[in-house]
Enzyme design. Structure first.
Site, PDB file in Angstrom:
ATOM      1  N   SER A 162     -11.626   4.276   2.222  1.00 30.75           N
ATOM      2  CA  SER A 162     -10.368   3.673   2.681  1.00 30.75           C
ATOM      3  C   SER A 162     -10.444   2.144   3.154  1.00 30.75           C
ATOM      4  O   SER A 162     -11.504   1.543   3.500  1.00 30.75           O
ATOM      5  CB  SER A 162      -9.982   4.357   4.045  1.00 30.75           C
ATOM      6  OG  SER A 162      -9.108   3.812   4.835  1.00 30.75           O
ATOM      7  N   TYR A 193     -12.507   7.459  13.072  1.00 23.83           N
ATOM      8  CA  TYR A 193     -12.349   7.657  11.502  1.00 23.83           C
ATOM      9  C   TYR A 193     -12.693   6.691  10.628  1.00 23.83           C
ATOM     10  O   TYR A 193     -13.566   6.910   9.645  1.00 23.83           O
ATOM     11  CB  TYR A 193     -10.701   8.123  11.408  1.00 23.83           C
ATOM     12  CG  TYR A 193     -10.451   7.969  10.165  1.00 23.83           C
ATOM     13  CD1 TYR A 193     -10.742   8.843   8.897  1.00 23.83           C
ATOM     14  CD2 TYR A 193      -9.631   6.840   9.535  1.00 23.83           C
ATOM     15  CE1 TYR A 193     -10.287   8.603   7.848  1.00 23.83           C
ATOM     16  CE2 TYR A 193      -9.095   6.595   8.242  1.00 23.83           C
ATOM     17  CZ  TYR A 193      -9.427   7.483   7.297  1.00 23.83           C
ATOM     18  OH  TYR A 193      -9.242   7.123   6.070  1.00 23.83           O
ATOM     19  N   LYS A 197     -15.952   6.590   7.606  1.00 26.10           N
ATOM     20  CA  LYS A 197     -15.820   6.326   6.222  1.00 26.10           C
ATOM     21  C   LYS A 197     -16.882   5.040   5.792  1.00 26.10           C
ATOM     22  O   LYS A 197     -17.232   4.885   4.774  1.00 26.10           O
ATOM     23  CB  LYS A 197     -14.213   5.532   5.873  1.00 26.10           C
ATOM     24  CG  LYS A 197     -13.191   6.858   6.108  1.00 26.10           C
ATOM     25  CD  LYS A 197     -13.405   7.554   4.706  1.00 26.10           C
ATOM     26  CE  LYS A 197     -12.621   8.914   4.700  1.00 26.10           C
ATOM     27  NZ  LYS A 197     -12.968   9.830   3.624  1.00 26.10           N
TER      28      LYS A 197
HETATM   29  C1  UD1 Z   1      -3.770   3.528   9.119  1.00 25.34           C
HETATM   30  C2  UD1 Z   1      -4.907   3.832   9.726  1.00 25.34           C
HETATM   31  C3  UD1 Z   1      -6.106   3.640   8.836  1.00 25.34           C
HETATM   32  C4  UD1 Z   1      -5.846   4.492   7.591  1.00 25.34           C
HETATM   33  C5  UD1 Z   1      -4.363   4.590   6.887  1.00 25.34           C
HETATM   34  C6  UD1 Z   1      -4.065   5.482   5.980  1.00 25.34           C
HETATM   35  C7  UD1 Z   1      -4.807   2.794  12.068  1.00 25.34           C
HETATM   36  C8  UD1 Z   1      -4.902   1.660  13.230  1.00 25.34           C
HETATM   37  N1  UD1 Z   1      -5.130   2.662  10.786  1.00 25.34           N
HETATM   38  O1  UD1 Z   1      -3.558   2.213   8.519  1.00 25.34           O
HETATM   39  O2  UD1 Z   1      -7.346   3.830   9.343  1.00 25.34           O
HETATM   40  O3  UD1 Z   1      -6.795   4.445   6.751  1.00 25.34           O
HETATM   41  O4  UD1 Z   1      -3.475   4.558   8.009  1.00 25.34           O
HETATM   42  O5  UD1 Z   1      -2.994   5.238   5.444  1.00 25.34           O
HETATM   43  O6  UD1 Z   1      -3.965   3.805  12.284  1.00 25.34           O
HETATM   44  N2  UD1 Z   1       3.921   1.499  12.246  1.00 25.34           N
HETATM   45  C9  UD1 Z   1       4.984   1.490  12.948  1.00 25.34           C
HETATM   46  N3  UD1 Z   1       5.674   2.640  13.453  1.00 25.34           N
HETATM   47  C10 UD1 Z   1       4.709   3.906  13.352  1.00 25.34           C
HETATM   48  C11 UD1 Z   1       3.624   3.821  12.385  1.00 25.34           C
HETATM   49  C12 UD1 Z   1       3.392   2.706  11.853  1.00 25.34           C
HETATM   50  O7  UD1 Z   1       5.482   0.325  13.054  1.00 25.34           O
HETATM   51  O8  UD1 Z   1       5.464   4.958  13.754  1.00 25.34           O
HETATM   52  C13 UD1 Z   1       3.400   0.191  11.429  1.00 25.34           C
HETATM   53  C14 UD1 Z   1       1.926  -0.041  11.341  1.00 25.34           C
HETATM   54  O9  UD1 Z   1       2.123  -0.718  12.852  1.00 25.34           O
HETATM   55  C15 UD1 Z   1       1.572  -0.854  10.541  1.00 25.34           C
HETATM   56  C16 UD1 Z   1       2.420   0.080   9.463  1.00 25.34           C
HETATM   57  O10 UD1 Z   1       3.300   0.642  10.122  1.00 25.34           O
HETATM   58  O11 UD1 Z   1       2.186  -2.257  10.719  1.00 25.34           O
HETATM   59  C17 UD1 Z   1       1.585   0.772   8.751  1.00 25.34           C
HETATM   60  O12 UD1 Z   1       0.813   1.907   9.378  1.00 25.34           O
HETATM   61  P1  UD1 Z   1       0.217   3.407   9.052  1.00 25.34           P
HETATM   62  O13 UD1 Z   1       0.775   3.976   8.039  1.00 25.34           O
HETATM   63  O14 UD1 Z   1      -0.318   3.884  10.393  1.00 25.34           O
HETATM   64  O15 UD1 Z   1      -1.125   2.583   8.274  1.00 25.34           O
HETATM   65  P2  UD1 Z   1      -2.161   1.667   8.618  1.00 25.34           P
HETATM   66  O16 UD1 Z   1      -1.883   0.892   9.970  1.00 25.34           O
HETATM   67  O17 UD1 Z   1      -2.223   0.627   7.693  1.00 25.34           O
END
Ligand code: UD1
Length: 385
Positions: A162, A193, A197
């Site tokens: 990842s 997690y 990885k």
């Molecule tokens: C997350 C994980 C990462 C994992 C990846 C798989 C964390 C810190 N990291 O990454 O370890 O490999 O998913 O896809 O969780 N967001 C919102 N509201 C929400 C959910 C997300 O604003 O309810 C935003 C987050 O702040 C971020 C973006 O959407 O900016 C993507 O978030 P997310 O889908 O959780 O992925 P990652 O943070 O990139």
């Protein structure tokens, strides 16, 4: 379908029910080479199994169904048939990949020449409250599995890693593989997690250093989203999701009133987080390309090795861009609530996929429109079920 409980084999000379079950249910075709896919009925695994079968690989799936269902197997076979006009045999064994008795038996009965390893826990928040469970499944189970594969001489693996391993190095420019060399450094990993990885990459790198018989490709996925264009395969996480797209889907389904946007003060196009969202079918095809490339590297006269590749599109979209496109395609409103940054998040994580493009002859074909259209189609199907 076969299923077992985790019982060791009988030492009395009489067959245990589990041994008999394997005998009844396994039917390897002699002379055929199989690709073993652990976690093959999950979100990425299921799309990969379909693409593998379409590329004429013989697939054998082991999945404990902890985050999937056997109905996914039926859908993979149905899609194969509708896309090729032919039927496909995919042996499936319901088992935990840590069940060494089962894995040993399968490795003895089937001519398994390579493994694509997906089976792992993957929820970031859960990993913080259950670290031992994550290290046990993702790391120590993996060490036992590698030991068994080593003993059985099955030394070709595509490993599901990842972009989380980039930690805080992910922010800024499009990130290259060399930013984090497996096992060399670990910067800003904020949860078990992510560390699991990183540890598995380090272990694989060490195994390949010790023996050139091993041939491993670790694929660092960016943000897998989307669904099969048929709407029959997609992401269906158990429990309350944390990742953006599953949360957006919950709001669209009416299961949650609003989407919390974590932070609007990042140095990005609109202040919200930017990610490299990769369509799951593109990701699945990346696995097929990696396996193909890996097999050609392993051919006589070429030295086998360990390599790491980014699987991403090279293009980033912000949270608000995803929301706007999902609203446009669904015709529904996604109510937003701006909240503080999520701890451990970085502003922008975008792949430099040049190495995978070059080495695998692979690149993403689908963009934001297809990602959102296919997600919505799958979502509508699950709402009708
Ligand atoms: C997350 C994980 C990462 C994992 C990846 C798989 C964390 C810190 N990291 O990454 O370890 O490999 O998913 O896809 O969780 N967001 C919102 N509201 C929400 C959910 C997300 O604003 O309810 C935003 C987050 O702040 C971020 C973006 O959407 O900016 C993507 O978030 P997310 O889908 O959780 O992925 P990652 O943070 O990139």
């Amino acid at each position: 379908m076969a299923s077992w409980i985790e019982t060791p084999p009988s030492t009395s000379g009489r067959r245990t029910p589990e041994e008999l079950e394997i005998e009844w249910n396994s039917n390897p075709v002699s002379g055929l080479e199989y690709v073993l896919v652990t976690g093959g009925l999950g979100f990425i695994g299921s799309h990969t199994c379909l693409e593998l079968a379409k590329s004429h690989y013989n697939v054998l799936i082991v999945d404990n169904l902890s985050n999937s269902s056997v109905d996914v197997l039926r859908r993979i076979k149905a899609l194969y048939q509708s896309e090729t006009g032919k039927e496909v045999e995919i042996p499936f064994f319901q088992a935990d990949y840590r069940n060494t008795f089962v894995m040993n038996t399968l490795l003895s009965q089937y001519n398994i020449t390579s493994v694509i390893h997906f089976a792992a826990y993957k929820a970031v928040a859960e990993s913080i409250s259950l670290p031992l469970s994550y290290y046990s499944n993702n790391v120590s189970g993996f060490v036992d599995f590698l030991t068994l594969l080593d003993q059985k001489g099955c030394k070709q693996m595509i490993y599901s890693s990842s972009a989380t391993v980039y930690g805080c190095k992910g922010s800024g420019d499009r990130i290259e593989e060399s930013a984090i060399r497996s096992g060399v450094e670990c910067v800003g990993l904020t949860n078990p997690y992510g560390r699991s990885k990183w540890m598995c990459e380090a272990i694989l790198s060490d195994v390949c250093t010790a023996s050139t018989e091993w041939n491993v490709t670790a694929l660092r996925y960016f943000n897998p989203v989307g669904a099969h264009p048929s709407g029959l395969l997609g992401e269906d996480p158990l429990g309350i999701p944390n990742n953006l797209m599953p949360v957006v889907c919950r709001v669209l389904k009416g299961e949650s009133p609003t989407l919390s946007v974590f932070g609007r003060d990042y140095a990005t196009i609109d202040g919200t987080g930017v990610r490299d969202f990769i369509h799951v079918v593109d990701l699945a095809r990346g696995h097929v390309a990696a396996l193909k490339a890996s097999m050609s590297i392993a051919s006589p006269g070429k030295s086998a090795s360990y390599r790491v590749l980014n699987l991403g599109s090279g293009k980033g979209y912000s949270v608000l861009e995803i929301v706007a496109e999902m609203e446009r395609i669904s015709g529904r409103t996604i109510p937003l609530r701006y909240v503080a940054r999520r701890s451990g998040d970085v502003g922008s994580v975008i792949a430099n996929p040049a190495l995978a493009n070059l080495r695998l002859g692979w690149k993403t074909e689908y963009g934001l429109k297809e990602i959102c259209e296919d997600t919505w189609r799958y979502l509508k199907n699950t709402m009708e079920d």
